[in-house]
Design a protein around this motif. Structure first.
Motif, PDB file in Angstrom:
ATOM      1  N   GLY A  17       0.822  -1.214   0.000  1.00 56.01           N
ATOM      2  CA  GLY A  17       0.000   0.000   0.000  1.00 56.01           C
ATOM      3  C   GLY A  17       0.850   1.256   0.000  1.00 56.01           C
ATOM      4  N   PHE A  18       1.926   1.208   0.795  1.00 54.11           N
ATOM      5  CA  PHE A  18       2.819   2.371   0.841  1.00 54.11           C
ATOM      6  C   PHE A  18       3.448   2.627  -0.534  1.00 54.11           C
ATOM      7  CE2 PHE A  18       7.131   4.036   1.336  1.00 54.11           C
ATOM      8  CZ  PHE A  18       6.868   5.229   1.999  1.00 54.11           C
ATOM      9  N   LEU A  19       3.888   1.562  -1.201  1.00 57.07           N
ATOM     10  CA  LEU A  19       4.490   1.710  -2.527  1.00 57.07           C
ATOM     11  C   LEU A  19       3.486   2.258  -3.530  1.00 57.07           C
ATOM     12  CD1 LEU A  19       6.647  -1.553  -2.752  1.00 57.07           C
ATOM     13  CD2 LEU A  19       7.463   0.796  -2.433  1.00 57.07           C
ATOM     14  N   GLN A  20       2.245   1.816  -3.430  1.00 53.42           N
ATOM     15  CA  GLN A  20       1.213   2.319  -4.345  1.00 53.42           C
ATOM     16  C   GLN A  20       0.986   3.815  -4.139  1.00 53.42           C
ATOM     17  OE1 GLN A  20      -2.274  -0.082  -3.763  1.00 53.42           O
ATOM     18  NE2 GLN A  20      -1.423  -1.873  -4.824  1.00 53.42           N
ATOM     19  N   VAL A  21       0.904   4.212  -2.854  1.00 54.90           N
ATOM     20  CA  VAL A  21       0.710   5.634  -2.556  1.00 54.90           C
ATOM     21  C   VAL A  21       1.900   6.450  -3.043  1.00 54.90           C
ATOM     22  CG1 VAL A  21       0.532   7.327  -0.696  1.00 54.90           C
ATOM     23  CG2 VAL A  21      -0.804   5.219  -0.593  1.00 54.90           C
ATOM     24  N   ALA A  22       3.121   5.942  -2.797  1.00 55.99           N
ATOM     25  CA  ALA A  22       4.327   6.646  -3.239  1.00 55.99           C
ATOM     26  C   ALA A  22       4.358   6.766  -4.752  1.00 55.99           C
ATOM     27  CB  ALA A  22       5.572   5.916  -2.731  1.00 55.99           C
ATOM     28  N   SER A  23       3.950   5.696  -5.448  1.00 55.55           N
ATOM     29  CA  SER A  23       3.925   5.720  -6.905  1.00 55.55           C
ATOM     30  C   SER A  23       2.928   6.749  -7.422  1.00 55.55           C
ATOM     31  CB  SER A  23       3.566   4.337  -7.449  1.00 55.55           C
ATOM     32  OG  SER A  23       4.523   3.382  -7.071  1.00 55.55           O
ATOM     33  N   LEU A  24       1.759   6.796  -6.783  1.00 56.10           N
ATOM     34  CA  LEU A  24       0.744   7.770  -7.196  1.00 56.10           C
ATOM     35  C   LEU A  24       1.216   9.199  -6.957  1.00 56.10           C
ATOM     36  CD1 LEU A  24      -2.513   6.008  -5.907  1.00 56.10           C
ATOM     37  CD2 LEU A  24      -1.840   6.402  -8.300  1.00 56.10           C
ATOM     38  N   LEU A  25       1.853   9.415  -5.790  1.00 56.64           N
ATOM     39  CA  LEU A  25       2.379  10.744  -5.499  1.00 56.64           C
ATOM     40  C   LEU A  25       3.477  11.132  -6.484  1.00 56.64           C
ATOM     41  CD1 LEU A  25       2.555  10.726  -1.578  1.00 56.64           C
ATOM     42  CD2 LEU A  25       1.006  12.055  -3.024  1.00 56.64           C
ATOM     43  N   GLY A  26       4.356  10.165  -6.797  1.00 53.93           N
ATOM     44  CA  GLY A  26       5.426  10.422  -7.769  1.00 53.93           C
ATOM     45  C   GLY A  26       4.857  10.751  -9.133  1.00 53.93           C
TER      46      GLY A  26
END
Length: 506
Positions: A17-26
Motif C-alpha cells: 500500500g505504501f508503494l502504491q501511494v508513493a507511486s501515485l504521489l510520484g
C-alpha cells in the motif's frame, strides 16, 4: 497456521500500500512538473513570438549550436539573418533574447534591471555576492564605496608596477626562446596580470609569476571558467543538491576551495601588516586608499564594517575580474597584431618614437600612442574579453522598432559591431580613428550604463603597457599549425591556447 500466515501477509499489504501511494504521489508530481514545463514554455513562446530564431528542439533548445564549438560563428550568422536580436533556447523552458543591435543595447544598459539570476547565481559559490552579482541598493552602496579605488591619483603609480610585471614576463619569454621560438602565451599573460593585480590592488609584494600558489590559483580559475559555463548550459545541473553529486560538481567545489584559499591568504596577510603602527600611519596619510584597504576600513551606512563574507566576496570578485579579463584581452590583442604585421610594425614605430629603445613607460605616455590604442580597441572589438552580459527584465520593454518583451524575460547582450556583413571580420583600426563616426553602443568592451566595469581605466592602462613593452622587445607572428579557436566562457578563451612565434628584436 492460518493465523501465522495472516500475520505475515499484513506487513506485506502495508508495504504494498505504501508503494502504491508513493507511486501515485510520484506520478502526480511528474504530471505537475510536466504541466508547469508546458505552460511556462507556452508563455515564453508567446513572449518571443515577434523575434524569429533558428529552429530549436522542444527540450534541448539550441544545444547543437553549443556542441559544434562554433558558437561565435553561429552568433555572427544570426546578426546577418535576424535583425537586432534573436532568441536562444538553452533548453525547453529557458530562453534568452540575444541582443546585438546598438540601439537595443542602449535601451537595455540604460535601465536598472538586475543581472540574470538563472546564470549569475551559479558563480556565487566561487566569487560570492560582490559587485558583479549584487543588485539594488546594496550594489549601489558597494559601488560607491569602491569607486575611489580607481581614482586617477591611485592609478598613476600603478603604471610602474604594471611595467615591472610585464618585464618579468618578457624576461621569461626571452629565456624560453632559447628552447623554442613558439610559445603558448595565455598562461604566461594570466600569471602576469595576476601579479599586477596583487601588487596594485592588494598591496602584495614580490614576484608571483613563478609562485606555485599563483599557478594553482590560475588553474582553478581556468577550471571554474569551464565548469560554471558548462553548468549554465545544462538543464540537469541547475539544482545545487544534484550538481553536488556529480563529478563536475565535486571538481567545482574543489576549485572554489583553491580560489578561496588564495584570497584568504591575501586578506590575512594585509590584516597582519595593518597591525604595524608604521603601516597604519602610511594609510592615514594617504589621500586615496587602495582597493583592499578601502574594504578593510569600510563603514557601511549602518556604521559597521564589511562582514568577513562580504569582504571575501569583493576580493574574490576583483581578483578574478582584475586579472582574467585583462589576460584574455592582452592575449587576443597580441594575436591580432601577430596576424596583421603591417599594423604591428606601425604600432612598434609609434612606441619607439615615444619611448626610444628604453623600456620605461609612464602615465603620461599612455595618451600619446593613438595608433596603438586604435589597434587595441579593434582587437577588443573582434575578440571581446567578456563575450556577453545578462539582464532580467524588471518591467516590460519596447524597443525602437516596436517589438517588445514582458517582465521576467532574460536578455543576453552579446558583442555589437559598427558594421554588418563581411566587413566586421576585417581588422581595421581606422574604425577607431578620432574622426570616425560610431554609434555610442557599438563598441562596449567594458559594458555600459551604470553597471559598466568599475576597473575599465585600470584595465585599459594595463593593456597599453603590456602591448607597448612587448612590441619593443619581440616581433610577433602566428603559429600556422595551431590557429587559436575562440571559445566563449565567462571570459573569451581559446579552445587550443594562443600560440605565437616570437623573434627577439635587437
Amino acid at each position: 497456521m492460518s493465523v501465522s500466515l495472516l500475520s505475515l501477509t499484513r506487513p506485506l499489504d502495508t508495504v504494498s500500500g505504501f508503494l502504491q501511494v508513493a507511486s501515485l504521489l510520484g506520478l502526480a508530481l511528474l504530471l505537475l512538473k510536466a504541466a508547469q514545463f508546458y505552460w511556462h514554455r507556452q508563455w515564453l513562446l508567446k513572449a518571443i513570438q515577434q523575434f524569429p530564431s533558428p529552429p530549436s528542439h522542444w527540450f534541448f533548445g539550441h544545444r547543437q549550436e553549443f556542441q559544434k564549438g562554433r558558437e561565435l560563428q553561429e552568433l555572427k550568422k544570426r546578426t546577418e539573418k535576424y535583425p537586432c536580436a534573436s532568441p536562444r533556447w538553452l533548453w525547453g523552458s529557458r530562453v534568452s533574447l540575444v541582443v546585438y543591435d546598438p540601439d537595443y543595447m542602449r535601451m537595455i544598459l540604460g535601465r536598472s534591471d538586475p543581472k540574470s539570476d538563472g546564470s549569475y547565481r551559479l558563480m556565487a559559490p566561487w566569487i560570492g555576492y560582490g559587485l558583479l552579482l549584487l543588485n539594488g541598493e546594496i550594489w549601489f552602496q558597494h559601488r560607491r564605496m569602491l569607486t575611489p579605488a580607481f581614482h586617477y591619483d591611485i592609478l598613476k603609480p600603478y603604471v610602474r608596477l604594471m611595467a615591472d610585471s610585464v618585464q618579468v614576463m618578457l624576461d621569461k619569454w626571452e629565456e624560453l626562446l632559447t628552447q623554442n621560438s613558439h610559445l603558448e602565451i595565455f598562461e604566461h599573460v594570466s600569471l602576469m596580470t595576476l601579479d599586477t593585480i596583487m601588487k596594485c590592488a592588494f598591496s602584495y609584494q614580490g614576484n608571483h609569476q613563478a609562485d606555485r600558489n599563483s599557478q594553482a590559483y590560475i588553474q582553478a580559475i581556468r577550471d571554474l571558467n569551464n565548469l560554471v559555463f558548462a553548468r549554465v548550459r545544462n538543464v540537469f545541473y541547475q539544482k545545487d543538491i544534484f550538481y553536488g553529486l556529480t563529478s563536475e560538481g565535486r571538481r567545482n567545489h574543489k576549485a572554489c576551495q583553491l580560489a578561496h584559499e588564495h584570497t584568504d591568504r591575501v586578506i590575512k596577510l594585509r590584516k597582519a601588516q595593518l597591525q604595524d603602527e608604521g603601516e597604519l600611519e602610511k594609510i592615514r596619510n594617504k589621500r586615496h586608499l587602495d582597493f583592499l584597504d578601502i574594504l578593510l576600513f569600510a563603514k557601511m551606512e549602518n556604521g559597521r564594517g564589511l562582514s568577513d563574507k562580504d569582504l571575501r566576496a569583493e576580493v574574490d570578485t576583483f581578483m578574478f575580474e582584475g586579472h582574467d579579463t585583462t589576460a584574455s584581452g592582452i592575449s587576443w590583442i597580441l594575436y591580432a597584431l601577430a596576424t596583421h604585421p603591417e599594423h604591428q610594425q606601425r604600432c612598434r614605430e609609434e612606441i619607439q618614437s615615444l619611448l626610444g629603445d628604453g623600456a620605461s613607460i609612464t602615465w603620461e605616455h599612455l595618451d600619446q600612442m593613438p595608433y596603438t590604442t586604435m589597434c587595441i580597441k579593434e582587437a577588443l572589438r573582434l575578440y571581446p574579453p567578456v563575450p556577453g552580459v545578462g539582464r532580467e527584465l524588471s518591467k516590460p520593454i519596447t524597443f525602437p522598432d516596436g517589438r517588445s518583451l514582458p517582465r521576467g524575460m532574460e536578455e543576453g547582450a552579446g558583442p555589437t559591431y559598427p558594421d554588418t556583413g563581411v566587413a566586421i571580420q576585417v581588422f581595421d583600426p581606422s574604425r577607431f580613428a578620432p574622426d570616425a563616426s560610431r554609434h555610442s553602443h557599438a563598441f562596449l568592451p567594458f559594458s555600459g550604463g551604470s553597471r559598466n566595469c568599475i576597473g575599465q581605466h585600470f584595465a585599459m592602462n594595463e593593456l597599453k603597457v603590456a602591448v607597448a613593452l612587448t612590441l619593443l622587445r619581440f616581433e610577433l607572428a602566428p603559429d600556422p599549425f595551431r590557429i587559436p579557436v575562440p571559445t566563449p566562457r565567462i571570459v573569451l578563451m581559446s579552445k587550443n591556447g594562443i600560440h605565437l612565434h616570437l623573434r627577439k628584436l635587437l
